[in-house]
Design a protein around this motif. Structure first.
Motif, short mmCIF file in Angstrom:
data_model
loop_
_atom_site.label_atom_id
_atom_site.label_comp_id
_atom_site.label_asym_id
_atom_site.label_seq_id
_atom_site.Cartn_x
_atom_site.Cartn_y
_atom_site.Cartn_z
N THR A 16 0.83 -1.21 0.00
CA THR A 16 0.00 0.00 0.00
C THR A 16 0.87 1.26 0.00
N VAL A 17 2.07 1.17 -0.57
CA VAL A 17 2.99 2.31 -0.54
C VAL A 17 2.34 3.56 -1.14
N ALA A 18 1.67 3.41 -2.27
CA ALA A 18 1.10 4.57 -2.95
C ALA A 18 -0.34 4.85 -2.56
N SER A 19 -0.97 3.96 -1.81
CA SER A 19 -2.40 4.11 -1.54
C SER A 19 -2.74 4.43 -0.09
N LEU A 20 -1.85 4.12 0.86
CA LEU A 20 -2.20 4.32 2.27
C LEU A 20 -2.50 5.78 2.55
N GLY A 21 -3.64 6.02 3.19
CA GLY A 21 -4.06 7.37 3.50
C GLY A 21 -4.86 8.02 2.40
N ALA A 22 -4.81 7.44 1.19
CA ALA A 22 -5.52 8.01 0.05
C ALA A 22 -6.72 7.16 -0.36
N ALA A 23 -6.65 5.86 -0.11
CA ALA A 23 -7.74 4.94 -0.47
C ALA A 23 -7.99 3.99 0.69
N PRO A 24 -9.24 3.61 0.93
CA PRO A 24 -9.55 2.76 2.08
C PRO A 24 -8.84 1.41 2.03
N ILE A 25 -8.32 1.01 3.18
CA ILE A 25 -7.74 -0.32 3.36
C ILE A 25 -8.00 -0.72 4.81
N PHE A 26 -8.39 -1.98 5.02
CA PHE A 26 -8.74 -2.46 6.35
C PHE A 26 -8.02 -3.80 6.57
N MET A 27 -6.86 -3.76 7.18
CA MET A 27 -6.03 -4.95 7.29
C MET A 27 -6.76 -6.10 7.97
N ASP A 28 -7.36 -5.84 9.12
CA ASP A 28 -8.00 -6.93 9.87
C ASP A 28 -9.29 -7.39 9.19
N LYS A 29 -10.15 -6.45 8.83
CA LYS A 29 -11.44 -6.81 8.23
C LYS A 29 -11.28 -7.53 6.89
N GLN A 30 -10.24 -7.17 6.15
CA GLN A 30 -10.04 -7.77 4.83
C GLN A 30 -9.09 -8.96 4.87
N ASN A 31 -8.78 -9.42 6.08
CA ASN A 31 -7.96 -10.63 6.26
C ASN A 31 -6.63 -10.55 5.51
N ILE A 32 -5.98 -9.41 5.62
CA ILE A 32 -4.64 -9.25 5.05
C ILE A 32 -3.63 -9.69 6.10
N ASP A 33 -2.74 -10.60 5.72
CA ASP A 33 -1.80 -11.16 6.69
C ASP A 33 -0.57 -10.29 6.89
N ILE A 34 -0.11 -9.66 5.82
CA ILE A 34 1.07 -8.79 5.90
C ILE A 34 0.76 -7.55 5.06
N LEU A 35 0.98 -6.39 5.64
CA LEU A 35 0.70 -5.13 4.96
C LEU A 35 1.88 -4.19 5.19
N TYR A 36 2.29 -3.50 4.14
CA TYR A 36 3.36 -2.51 4.31
C TYR A 36 3.08 -1.28 3.47
N THR A 37 3.80 -0.21 3.81
CA THR A 37 3.68 1.04 3.06
C THR A 37 5.01 1.76 3.14
N GLY A 38 5.03 2.98 2.59
CA GLY A 38 6.22 3.83 2.64
C GLY A 38 5.88 5.17 3.28
N SER A 39 6.89 5.89 3.69
CA SER A 39 6.66 7.13 4.42
C SER A 39 6.46 8.34 3.52
N GLN A 40 6.86 8.25 2.25
CA GLN A 40 7.06 9.45 1.44
C GLN A 40 5.92 9.79 0.49
N LYS A 41 4.81 9.06 0.57
CA LYS A 41 3.71 9.33 -0.36
C LYS A 41 2.64 10.17 0.37
N ALA A 42 1.46 9.59 0.61
CA ALA A 42 0.40 10.36 1.27
C ALA A 42 0.71 10.66 2.72
N LEU A 43 1.63 9.92 3.33
CA LEU A 43 2.03 10.22 4.71
C LEU A 43 2.90 11.47 4.78
#
Length: 429
Positions: A220-247
């Motif tokens: 979710t490097v390019a999407s976190l904070g910009a598009a909905p994501i729900f790690m627990d509800k969507q049963n995602i086992d491993i999720l990562y992002t980057g600091s330099q995009k929407a953050l």
């Protein structure tokens, strides 16, 4: 006694200064310099560039990242350094962990930030959960799937690729069929494929992975904070992002989280991970996630980077995820209308599949996209970019993320594009 010693020291200093200013000293100075040089072991002189002040231009970063960093985050990163093992640093790391849990919408204990860019988190995820000889399934519809496939192959996994052209997406049925065929231990999918401007649907895929005893890894490097994501509800086992995009933090830190399924696989390996730096056995202790009473030195974390990341997560928490998602969607829609008014074609035709943070347009017919990008940089100090990996020569990319996600910035981007269309050469063919 102390006053007497001080007075004598001051007198000696004055005498030494007078001696240096004497005619004899002046005559002997060149000789002393030659002697110093002849006795020196330094043969490479100081580079001229290092004797000049640092200069960095002020630019509008309207590409796929990094994005412009707001003053508040710059100020946080500029605070005085503290030790990476100080109790105060641990408290900041604990804050970062809670901020990531909020951003990811997860209660996972095994939640940390990597000391490195998004690629560090990408490698950490693969290196810790996959062993040589195991099957990995990778969805490739842009550059990030290609990268994960290569990383997995380099550490000895059997990689099976599902491939679509840039902008394409995978149905849940296609994914399930591939899992039935290849029986992978890990399935990778990019949520925000910035090279094509696609936001991939996630619902239901985690359920399919669980049915096939496969871990679900999402970028979710390019999407976190910009598009909905729900790690627990969507049963995602491993999720990562980057600091330099929407953050909007500087590049160099990468949040990542593992759920209990991933931890079970990770900590019951037959072989050690191929990377010591990215070994979660050590990183989990450094971040206070392993239940041990003491944190042991593993590596020196990027203290200033963690300060900035903590502040960026605080800004997201203050604004609220839903407001951040709404704002990105609203500004993206405003940008779409402006692009269409200029006669430009959006690369991803389905509006619901467009990545709100990075918009892709088809290269205008007859134009050299490199010339257009160079023109906007030169005349407007605006960075936009071309494609990346398989999308090179297909698209131009406009990123309005986090701090840059404002209609006034969309107007600046549209004005620059209009100017480039007017002044760049258009072939007659």
């Amino acid at each position: 006694m102390q006053r007497a010693l001080f007075s004598r020291s001051a007198l000696l200093a004055q005498q030494a200064a007078a001696a240096l200013d004497s005619p004899l000293a002046a005559r002997s100075a060149p000789l002393m310099q030659r002697l110093d040089r002849s006795m020196s072991s330094v043969t490479i002189p100081p580079p001229a560039c290092m004797l000049r002040p640092l200069e960095a231009p002020l630019r509008y970063l309207f590409g796929p990242g990094p994005s412009n960093v707001p003053p508040r985050i710059l100020a946080a990163g500029g605070r005085p350094i503290i030790g990476h093992l100080h109790p105060e640093m641990y408290e900041i790391m604990n804050d970062i962990k809670k901020g990531i849990q909020y951003a990811f919408q997860t209660e996972n204990n095994m939640t940390i930030s990597m000391s490195g860019s998004g690629h560090a988190a990408m490698e950490c995820a693969v290196f810790n959960t996959v062993e040589p000889g195991e099957n990995v399934l990778v969805a490739i519809n842009g550059i990030w799937g290609e990268r994960v496939a290569e990383i997995a192959e380099r550490m000895g996994a059997n990689v099976h690729r599902m491939v679509k052209t840039p902008g394409g997406y995978f149905t849940n049925k296609e994914i399930e069929q591939a899992m039935q065929k290849h029986k992978p231990v890990l399935f990778f999918l990019t949520h925000g494929e910035s090279s094509a401007g696609l936001c991939h649907p996630i619902d239901g895929i985690g359920d399919i992975c669980r049915q096939h005893n496969c871990l679900f890894l999402v970028d979710t490097v390019a999407s976190l904070g910009a598009a909905p994501i729900f790690m627990d509800k969507q049963n995602i086992d491993i999720l990562y992002t980057g600091s330099q995009k929407a953050l909007n933090a500087p590049p160099g830190t990468a949040p990542i989280s593992f759920n209990d399924r991933a931890c079970h696989k990770m900590f019951n390996r037959k072989t050690k991970p191929v990377s010591y730096l990215f070994d979660m056995t050590h990183l989990s202790n450094y971040w206070g996630c392993d239940g041990q009473p003491a944190r042991v030195y593993h590596h020196t974390g990027p203290v200033s980077g963690f300060f900035a990341l903590r502040e960026s997560l605080a800004i997201l928490a203050e604004r609220g995820l839903e407001e951040s998602w709404r704002k990105h969607k609203e500004v993206a829609a405003y940008l779409y209308r402006g692009l269409e008014d200029l006669g430009l074609k959006l690369f991803v035709p389905e509006r619901d599949l467009r990545l709100p943070s990075v918009t892709t347009i088809a290269i205008p017919e007859g134009y050299d996209w490199r010339e257009m990008l160079a023109y906007m940089m030169k005349h407007h100090q605006i960075e936009m970019t071309g494609g990346l990996g398989p999308s090179i020569g297909m698209v131009m990319r406009i990123g309005l993320m986090g701090y840059n996600c404002e209609k006034r910035n969309a107007d600046l981007a549209l004005h620059a594009l209009a100017d480039a269309l007017k002044n760049c050469k258009k072939s007659k063919a």
